[in-house]
Design a protein around this motif. Structure first.
Motif, PDB file in Angstrom:
ATOM      1  N   SER A  16       0.855  -1.197   0.000  1.00  8.53           N
ATOM      2  CA  SER A  16       0.000   0.000   0.000  1.00  8.53           C
ATOM      3  C   SER A  16       0.883   1.237   0.000  1.00  8.53           C
ATOM      4  O   SER A  16       1.963   1.239   0.609  1.00  8.53           O
ATOM      5  CB  SER A  16      -0.910   0.015   1.231  1.00  8.53           C
ATOM      6  N   PRO A  17       0.466   2.323  -0.674  1.00 11.87           N
ATOM      7  CA  PRO A  17       1.304   3.522  -0.743  1.00 11.87           C
ATOM      8  C   PRO A  17       1.314   4.298   0.566  1.00 11.87           C
ATOM      9  O   PRO A  17       0.302   4.369   1.270  1.00 11.87           O
ATOM     10  CB  PRO A  17       0.642   4.336  -1.858  1.00 11.87           C
ATOM     11  N   GLU A  18       2.469   4.859   0.887  1.00  8.57           N
ATOM     12  CA  GLU A  18       2.567   5.756   2.031  1.00  8.57           C
ATOM     13  C   GLU A  18       1.865   7.074   1.727  1.00  8.57           C
ATOM     14  O   GLU A  18       1.204   7.646   2.579  1.00  8.57           O
ATOM     15  CB  GLU A  18       4.043   6.016   2.362  1.00  8.57           C
ATOM     16  N   LYS A  19       2.029   7.553   0.476  1.00  7.17           N
ATOM     17  CA  LYS A  19       1.397   8.799   0.042  1.00  7.17           C
ATOM     18  C   LYS A  19       1.099   8.694  -1.444  1.00  7.17           C
ATOM     19  O   LYS A  19       2.009   8.675  -2.254  1.00  7.17           O
ATOM     20  CB  LYS A  19       2.310   9.996   0.329  1.00  7.17           C
ATOM     21  N   GLU A  20      -0.175   8.649  -1.785  1.00  4.15           N
ATOM     22  CA  GLU A  20      -0.583   8.414  -3.166  1.00  4.15           C
ATOM     23  C   GLU A  20      -0.814   9.702  -3.948  1.00  4.15           C
ATOM     24  O   GLU A  20      -0.533   9.773  -5.150  1.00  4.15           O
ATOM     25  CB  GLU A  20      -1.860   7.573  -3.161  1.00  4.15           C
ATOM     26  N   LYS A  21      -1.318  10.734  -3.271  1.00  6.70           N
ATOM     27  CA  LYS A  21      -1.688  11.981  -3.934  1.00  6.70           C
ATOM     28  C   LYS A  21      -0.712  13.102  -3.584  1.00  6.70           C
ATOM     29  O   LYS A  21       0.076  13.004  -2.650  1.00  6.70           O
ATOM     30  CB  LYS A  21      -3.109  12.383  -3.551  1.00  6.70           C
ATOM     31  N   ASN A  22      -0.808  14.186  -4.382  1.00  6.24           N
ATOM     32  CA  ASN A  22       0.021  15.387  -4.174  1.00  6.24           C
ATOM     33  C   ASN A  22       1.513  15.046  -4.162  1.00  6.24           C
ATOM     34  O   ASN A  22       2.259  15.456  -3.273  1.00  6.24           O
ATOM     35  CB  ASN A  22      -0.393  16.107  -2.885  1.00  6.24           C
ATOM     36  N   ARG A  23       1.920  14.286  -5.180  1.00  3.22           N
ATOM     37  CA  ARG A  23       3.315  13.916  -5.364  1.00  3.22           C
ATOM     38  C   ARG A  23       3.885  14.627  -6.585  1.00  3.22           C
ATOM     39  O   ARG A  23       3.151  14.986  -7.506  1.00  3.22           O
ATOM     40  CB  ARG A  23       3.456  12.398  -5.600  1.00  3.22           C
ATOM     41  N   LEU A  24       5.190  14.830  -6.607  1.00  2.00           N
ATOM     42  CA  LEU A  24       5.893  15.270  -7.814  1.00  2.00           C
ATOM     43  C   LEU A  24       6.684  14.065  -8.302  1.00  2.00           C
ATOM     44  O   LEU A  24       7.522  13.532  -7.572  1.00  2.00           O
ATOM     45  CB  LEU A  24       6.840  16.443  -7.519  1.00  2.00           C
ATOM     46  N   PHE A  25       6.424  13.625  -9.533  1.00  2.00           N
ATOM     47  CA  PHE A  25       7.099  12.428 -10.028  1.00  2.00           C
ATOM     48  C   PHE A  25       7.032  12.381 -11.545  1.00  2.00           C
ATOM     49  O   PHE A  25       6.241  13.082 -12.178  1.00  2.00           O
ATOM     50  CB  PHE A  25       6.486  11.164  -9.425  1.00  2.00           C
ATOM     51  N   THR A  26       7.878  11.553 -12.135  1.00  2.00           N
ATOM     52  CA  THR A  26       7.940  11.396 -13.592  1.00  2.00           C
ATOM     53  C   THR A  26       7.793   9.909 -13.940  1.00  2.00           C
ATOM     54  O   THR A  26       7.754   9.052 -13.052  1.00  2.00           O
ATOM     55  CB  THR A  26       9.274  11.909 -14.158  1.00  2.00           C
ATOM     56  N   THR A  27       7.749   9.618 -15.226  1.00  2.00           N
ATOM     57  CA  THR A  27       7.649   8.219 -15.650  1.00  2.00           C
ATOM     58  C   THR A  27       8.901   7.418 -15.280  1.00  2.00           C
ATOM     59  O   THR A  27       8.864   6.187 -15.274  1.00  2.00           O
ATOM     60  CB  THR A  27       7.397   8.115 -17.169  1.00  2.00           C
ATOM     61  N   LEU A  28      10.004   8.077 -14.960  1.00  2.00           N
ATOM     62  CA  LEU A  28      11.202   7.377 -14.492  1.00  2.00           C
ATOM     63  C   LEU A  28      10.926   6.619 -13.192  1.00  2.00           C
ATOM     64  O   LEU A  28      11.533   5.588 -12.920  1.00  2.00           O
ATOM     65  CB  LEU A  28      12.348   8.370 -14.267  1.00  2.00           C
ATOM     66  N   ASP A  29       9.984   7.146 -12.396  1.00  2.00           N
ATOM     67  CA  ASP A  29       9.665   6.538 -11.106  1.00  2.00           C
ATOM     68  C   ASP A  29       8.800   5.286 -11.241  1.00  2.00           C
ATOM     69  O   ASP A  29       8.621   4.538 -10.268  1.00  2.00           O
ATOM     70  CB  ASP A  29       8.963   7.558 -10.208  1.00  2.00           C
ATOM     71  N   ILE A  30       8.261   5.045 -12.437  1.00  2.00           N
ATOM     72  CA  ILE A  30       7.408   3.872 -12.640  1.00  2.00           C
ATOM     73  C   ILE A  30       8.205   2.571 -12.519  1.00  2.00           C
ATOM     74  O   ILE A  30       7.677   1.532 -12.093  1.00  2.00           O
ATOM     75  CB  ILE A  30       6.713   3.945 -14.022  1.00  2.00           C
ATOM     76  N   PHE A  31       9.493   2.605 -12.859  1.00  2.00           N
ATOM     77  CA  PHE A  31      10.331   1.401 -12.839  1.00  2.00           C
ATOM     78  C   PHE A  31      10.392   0.765 -11.444  1.00  2.00           C
ATOM     79  O   PHE A  31       9.934  -0.376 -11.253  1.00  2.00           O
ATOM     80  CB  PHE A  31      11.724   1.746 -13.386  1.00  2.00           C
ATOM     81  N   PRO A  32      10.924   1.455 -10.431  1.00  2.00           N
ATOM     82  CA  PRO A  32      10.958   0.821  -9.110  1.00  2.00           C
ATOM     83  C   PRO A  32       9.567   0.642  -8.514  1.00  2.00           C
ATOM     84  O   PRO A  32       9.345  -0.293  -7.730  1.00  2.00           O
ATOM     85  CB  PRO A  32      11.813   1.782  -8.271  1.00  2.00           C
ATOM     86  N   THR A  33       8.615   1.507  -8.888  1.00  2.00           N
ATOM     87  CA  THR A  33       7.256   1.401  -8.356  1.00  2.00           C
ATOM     88  C   THR A  33       6.585   0.120  -8.829  1.00  2.00           C
ATOM     89  O   THR A  33       5.871  -0.544  -8.065  1.00  2.00           O
ATOM     90  CB  THR A  33       6.432   2.634  -8.778  1.00  2.00           C
ATOM     91  N   THR A  34       6.808  -0.242 -10.097  1.00  2.00           N
ATOM     92  CA  THR A  34       6.243  -1.482 -10.625  1.00  2.00           C
ATOM     93  C   THR A  34       6.812  -2.695  -9.897  1.00  2.00           C
ATOM     94  O   THR A  34       6.075  -3.614  -9.515  1.00  2.00           O
ATOM     95  CB  THR A  34       6.525  -1.591 -12.131  1.00  2.00           C
ATOM     96  N   LEU A  35       8.118  -2.713  -9.694  1.00  2.00           N
ATOM     97  CA  LEU A  35       8.726  -3.839  -8.987  1.00  2.00           C
ATOM     98  C   LEU A  35       8.235  -3.911  -7.547  1.00  2.00           C
ATOM     99  O   LEU A  35       7.980  -4.995  -7.021  1.00  2.00           O
ATOM    100  CB  LEU A  35      10.252  -3.714  -9.039  1.00  2.00           C
ATOM    101  N   ALA A  36       8.076  -2.766  -6.900  1.00  2.00           N
ATOM    102  CA  ALA A  36       7.550  -2.751  -5.530  1.00  2.00           C
ATOM    103  C   ALA A  36       6.135  -3.294  -5.486  1.00  2.00           C
ATOM    104  O   ALA A  36       5.743  -3.980  -4.540  1.00  2.00           O
ATOM    105  CB  ALA A  36       7.597  -1.337  -4.972  1.00  2.00           C
TER     106      ALA A  36
END
Length: 318
Positions: free
Chosen positions: A247-267
């Motif tokens: 489960s996410p610690e913080k899902e909304k009001n984030r600053l992020f790019t598609t580069l962050d999808i890589f580790p997020t998918t594995l997590a």
């Protein structure tokens, strides 16, 4: 009903970092956590260069490499020619994926669309409705095996110049609006089909765009056009994680790019990541700041646009 990371309280998406804004670069960003920065030769496009590479980012460690080492069977299905832009080279060299694309369609008895798209001719792909039907067949076979599997697919109907199909509604709005509505409905129905299968109990579904839409004529006045090389914070890329292992610690009001999808998918698959960072991407399920949050978009993008000797010598041409 699921996890979708956002820049606000709304359903939004990821910003596009420099050299991450076309299909091949988007795939590299989301599976390796790095931008795709080629040298330009004789005015050739990035896709032309990519198709001619003998070795594609040989110094990078990608999701395909990691899943291969973990014993996953790997398959990528695309409605277009997977040789375009160097996609076949990348996925064969990083994970040794089984590739199913336009070339395989005739052998499977799948019709290639002759639809003429808005803005020009488009005889280069399989309609999404036929691609989803094909995907169901392959998924059922994968699920019968003993190996865990990673199945990826790339749809086409909403890609410029867009295509009608027999399922498209009429009268919702413009032709493009009807196609987008149809694409959304087909994706939702495909997810519901997956959720009804036995394999779904321990399967995570990830839905993302590869880059911001190229339909600038449709979005004009809404968020402006997206620059594929310099990066943009205005046009965002959709993301959705269904049945993640965490489960996410913080899902909304984030600053992020598609580069962050890589580790997020594995997590989302339950992978433990030391430091919560892979490449330039940070696991969005964690409480760690992304590089966009740490430095701000302007500073982060400015750094990415600079020449990197490390990138050239260690990732691109080691």
């Amino acid at each position: 009903e699921n996890t979708s990371f956002s820049q606000s309280d709304l359903i939004e998406g990821a910003a596009v970092a420099p050299a991450c804004g076309w299909t091949m670069a988007g795939l590299v960003a989301q599976t390796a956590g790095i931008p795709l920065k080629y040298y330009a030769y004789n005015g050739q496009s990035t896709d032309q260069i990519g198709s001619k590479l003998v070795s594609f980012l040989p110094g990078a460690m990608t999701m395909g490499d990691l899943l291969k080492d973990a014993g996953y069977r790997r398959m990528f299905m695309a409605g277009s020619d997977f040789d375009f832009g160097g996609r076949r080279i990348f996925y064969e060299q990083h994970g040794d994926y089984e590739i199913l694309d336009l070339k395989d369609a005739s052998q499977k008895g799948i019709k290639v669309s002759e639809e003429k798209g808005e803005g020009g001719d488009l005889d280069w792909g399989i309609l999404d409705m036929d691609l989803y039907a094909w995907a169901k067949e392959e998924l059922l076979q994968l699920a019968q095996g003993d190996q865990p599997f990673h199945f990826a697919m790339l749809t086409l109907d909403t890609h410029f110049p867009t295509r009608d199909c027999p399922l498209c509604p009429q009268g919702i709005g413009s032709r493009t609006a009807n196609i987008i509505a149809c694409s959304s409905k087909q994706a939702a129905e495909f997810v519901k089909w997956c959720q009804a299968q036995d394999f779904m109990e321990n399967t995570t579904i990830v839905i993302t765009g590869d880059h911001a839409s190229m339909l600038n004529f449709f979005y004009e006045g809404f968020a402006g056009s997206a620059d594929k090389h310099l990066g943009t914070q205005n046009r965002l890329v959709y993301n959705l994680f269904i049945n993640p292992a965490v489960s996410p610690e913080k899902e909304k009001n984030r600053l992020f790019t598609t580069l962050d999808i890589f580790p997020t998918t594995l997590a989302a698959l339950g992978v433990q990541i030391e430091g919560e960072q892979l490449g330039l991407g940070v696991n969005l399920f964690s409480s760690n700041l992304t590089l966009s949050e740490k430095y701000g978009y302007d500073s982060f993008f400015e750094e990415l646009n600079k020449k990197s000797i490390f990138y050239d010598q260690s990732l691109l041409y080691p």
